[in-house]
Design an enzyme around this catalytic site. Structure first.
Site, PDB file in Angstrom:
ATOM      1  N   SER A 133       0.839  -1.212   0.000  1.00  0.00           N
ATOM      2  CA  SER A 133       0.000   0.000   0.000  1.00  0.00           C
ATOM      3  C   SER A 133       0.874   1.263   0.000  1.00  0.00           C
ATOM      4  O   SER A 133       0.519   2.276  -0.610  1.00  0.00           O
ATOM      5  CB  SER A 133      -0.974   0.012   1.178  1.00  0.00           C
ATOM      6  OG  SER A 133      -0.294   0.053   2.399  1.00  0.00           O
ATOM      7  N   MET A 155      10.744  -7.181   4.252  1.00  0.00           N
ATOM      8  CA  MET A 155      10.870  -7.908   5.516  1.00  0.00           C
ATOM      9  C   MET A 155      12.214  -8.613   5.713  1.00  0.00           C
ATOM     10  O   MET A 155      12.367  -9.372   6.653  1.00  0.00           O
ATOM     11  CB  MET A 155       9.718  -8.919   5.664  1.00  0.00           C
ATOM     12  CG  MET A 155       8.337  -8.286   5.661  1.00  0.00           C
ATOM     13  SD  MET A 155       8.164  -6.922   6.847  1.00  0.00           S
ATOM     14  CE  MET A 155       8.082  -7.832   8.382  1.00  0.00           C
ATOM     15  N   ILE A 192      16.321  -8.362   6.471  1.00  0.00           N
ATOM     16  CA  ILE A 192      17.329  -7.435   7.000  1.00  0.00           C
ATOM     17  C   ILE A 192      18.467  -7.350   5.981  1.00  0.00           C
ATOM     18  O   ILE A 192      18.969  -8.368   5.509  1.00  0.00           O
ATOM     19  CB  ILE A 192      17.818  -7.906   8.381  1.00  0.00           C
ATOM     20  CG1 ILE A 192      16.654  -7.793   9.365  1.00  0.00           C
ATOM     21  CG2 ILE A 192      19.008  -7.075   8.848  1.00  0.00           C
ATOM     22  CD1 ILE A 192      16.938  -8.329  10.744  1.00  0.00           C
ATOM     23  N   HIS A 238       8.953   2.859   9.183  1.00  0.00           N
ATOM     24  CA  HIS A 238       8.749   1.928  10.302  1.00  0.00           C
ATOM     25  C   HIS A 238       7.533   2.383  11.109  1.00  0.00           C
ATOM     26  O   HIS A 238       7.432   3.570  11.453  1.00  0.00           O
ATOM     27  CB  HIS A 238       9.999   1.909  11.188  1.00  0.00           C
ATOM     28  CG  HIS A 238       9.846   0.986  12.351  1.00  0.00           C
ATOM     29  ND1 HIS A 238       9.980  -0.382  12.235  1.00  0.00           N
ATOM     30  CD2 HIS A 238       9.530   1.226  13.652  1.00  0.00           C
ATOM     31  CE1 HIS A 238       9.755  -0.942  13.407  1.00  0.00           C
ATOM     32  NE2 HIS A 238       9.488   0.009  14.288  1.00  0.00           N
ATOM     33  N   LEU A 282      19.367  -2.357  13.270  1.00  0.00           N
ATOM     34  CA  LEU A 282      17.944  -2.471  12.929  1.00  0.00           C
ATOM     35  C   LEU A 282      17.145  -1.243  13.383  1.00  0.00           C
ATOM     36  O   LEU A 282      17.153  -0.895  14.567  1.00  0.00           O
ATOM     37  CB  LEU A 282      17.368  -3.739  13.587  1.00  0.00           C
ATOM     38  CG  LEU A 282      15.885  -4.005  13.293  1.00  0.00           C
ATOM     39  CD1 LEU A 282      15.683  -4.408  11.845  1.00  0.00           C
ATOM     40  CD2 LEU A 282      15.334  -5.059  14.237  1.00  0.00           C
ATOM     41  N   ASP A 283      16.456  -0.606  12.441  1.00  0.00           N
ATOM     42  CA  ASP A 283      15.546   0.513  12.733  1.00  0.00           C
ATOM     43  C   ASP A 283      16.225   1.627  13.540  1.00  0.00           C
ATOM     44  O   ASP A 283      15.600   2.236  14.414  1.00  0.00           O
ATOM     45  CB  ASP A 283      14.300   0.009  13.484  1.00  0.00           C
ATOM     46  CG  ASP A 283      13.516  -1.009  12.671  1.00  0.00           C
ATOM     47  OD1 ASP A 283      13.525  -0.922  11.432  1.00  0.00           O
ATOM     48  OD2 ASP A 283      12.898  -1.903  13.286  1.00  0.00           O
ATOM     49  N   GLU A 290       1.099   7.097   6.836  1.00  0.00           N
ATOM     50  CA  GLU A 290       2.277   6.650   6.065  1.00  0.00           C
ATOM     51  C   GLU A 290       2.092   6.962   4.580  1.00  0.00           C
ATOM     52  O   GLU A 290       3.027   7.384   3.901  1.00  0.00           O
ATOM     53  CB  GLU A 290       2.491   5.145   6.233  1.00  0.00           C
ATOM     54  CG  GLU A 290       3.012   4.762   7.615  1.00  0.00           C
ATOM     55  CD  GLU A 290       3.354   3.283   7.739  1.00  0.00           C
ATOM     56  OE1 GLU A 290       2.784   2.480   6.966  1.00  0.00           O
ATOM     57  OE2 GLU A 290       4.168   2.933   8.596  1.00  0.00           O
TER      58      GLU A 290
HETATM   59  C1  GRF Z   1       3.999  -0.434   6.750  1.00  0.00           C
HETATM   60  O1  GRF Z   1       3.101  -0.209   7.771  1.00  0.00           O
HETATM   61  C2  GRF Z   1       5.391  -0.029   7.147  1.00  0.00           C
HETATM   62  O2  GRF Z   1       5.442   0.856   8.224  1.00  0.00           O
HETATM   63  C3  GRF Z   1       6.044  -1.309   7.558  1.00  0.00           C
HETATM   64  O3  GRF Z   1       5.442  -2.317   6.798  1.00  0.00           O
HETATM   65  C4  GRF Z   1       4.139  -1.904   6.401  1.00  0.00           C
HETATM   66  C5  GRF Z   1       4.041  -2.177   4.930  1.00  0.00           C
HETATM   67  O4  GRF Z   1       2.722  -2.104   4.454  1.00  0.00           O
HETATM   68  N1  GRF Z   1       7.471  -1.223   7.390  1.00  0.00           N
HETATM   69  P1  GRF Z   1       2.440  -2.086   2.890  1.00  0.00           P
HETATM   70  O5  GRF Z   1       3.059  -3.358   2.312  1.00  0.00           O
HETATM   71  O6  GRF Z   1       3.037  -0.857   2.328  1.00  0.00           O
HETATM   72  O7  GRF Z   1       0.933  -2.113   2.770  1.00  0.00           O
END
Ligand code: GRF
Length: 209
Positions: free
Chosen positions: A13, A81, A83, A100, A135-136, A165
């Site tokens: 998204s 997802m 690292i 994040h 990480l982050d 976001e």
């Molecule tokens: C988001 O909420 C982002 O903060 C996290 O993973 C999610 C990804 O969602 N890192 P999408 O795949 O963009 O819908």
């Protein structure tokens, strides 16, 4: 044209918001052949790449080769997802950003929404930051905040955070496209002025943009 590489593992998204709002030559990499993000990219006519090697070293090698072949100006992680290894990060120093779903440095890692609820926090949000080898933990570019309400659960928080976001990620990428963000050592500059803790937005401010 500004070359943007977006890396996704799932629903995409945020990728969709980037496609809709960022004027760039975009390519997409995924580690998951079934990621809906790939469908979104293909529907938008973008070039996609899938790297699904199980072996970690081979994966990192293939990822680096694929990214280097495009030679992006910026790499945006959007729900990616895996690292990233130091071997990938170093050649793209100061060119990789991530989103994040928490107000970093709080709640690095996974399950951020439930952890915010468990802690009884009143404020939550999202962070755009540079990616480094921890990480982050890279320098923060911008954050968007939401207020918690009594009825919130992990699902409503996820929706609220993603809503901001989808506004904030394109804004930040467009700052890069327009050359407004730079970084020297650990200091980020916005329009040549140093920013300390990232540029802060409330939910209301983002919704008015
Ligand atoms: C988001 O909420 C982002 O903060 C996290 O993973 C999610 C990804 O969602 N890192 P999408 O795949 O963009 O819908």
């Amino acid at each position: 044209m500004f070359k943007l590489l977006v890396m996704v593992s799932g629903f995409g998204s945020n990728l969709q918001a980037i496609i809709d709002h960022c004027p760039a030559d975009i390519q997409v990499i995924s580690d998951n052949p079934n990621a809906y993000g790939l469908t979104r990219a293909q529907d938008a006519g973008l070039k996609t790449h899938v790297i699904k090697t199980k072996d970690k070293q081979q994966f990192n090698h293939d990822l680096l080769k694929c990214a280097q072949a495009f030679s992006p100006d910026l790499i945006a992680l959007a729900g990616f997802m895996r690292i990233l290894s130091a071997d990938f990060i170093q050649p793209f120093e100061d060119k990789i950003i991530n989103i994040h779903p928490s107000l970093l440095p709080q709640y690095k890692g996974l399950n951020t929404h439930q952890r915010v609820l468990d802690a009884g926090d009143k404020i939550h949000g999202t962070t755009l930051h540079f990616v480094n080898e921890a990480l982050d933990a890279g320098p923060i570019i911008a954050q968007g905040r939401i207020s918690l309400e009594n009825h919130d659960n992990a699902s409503t928080l996820k929706d609220k955070v993603q809503k901001i976001e989808h506004i904030l990620y394109p804004i930040v990428i467009n700052w890069f496209i327009d050359g407004r963000i730079s970084k020297k050592e650990n200091t980020i500059y916005f329009d040549n002025r140093p920013i300390e803790q990232g540029i802060q937005f409330t939910q209301q401010e983002l919704e008015m943009i």
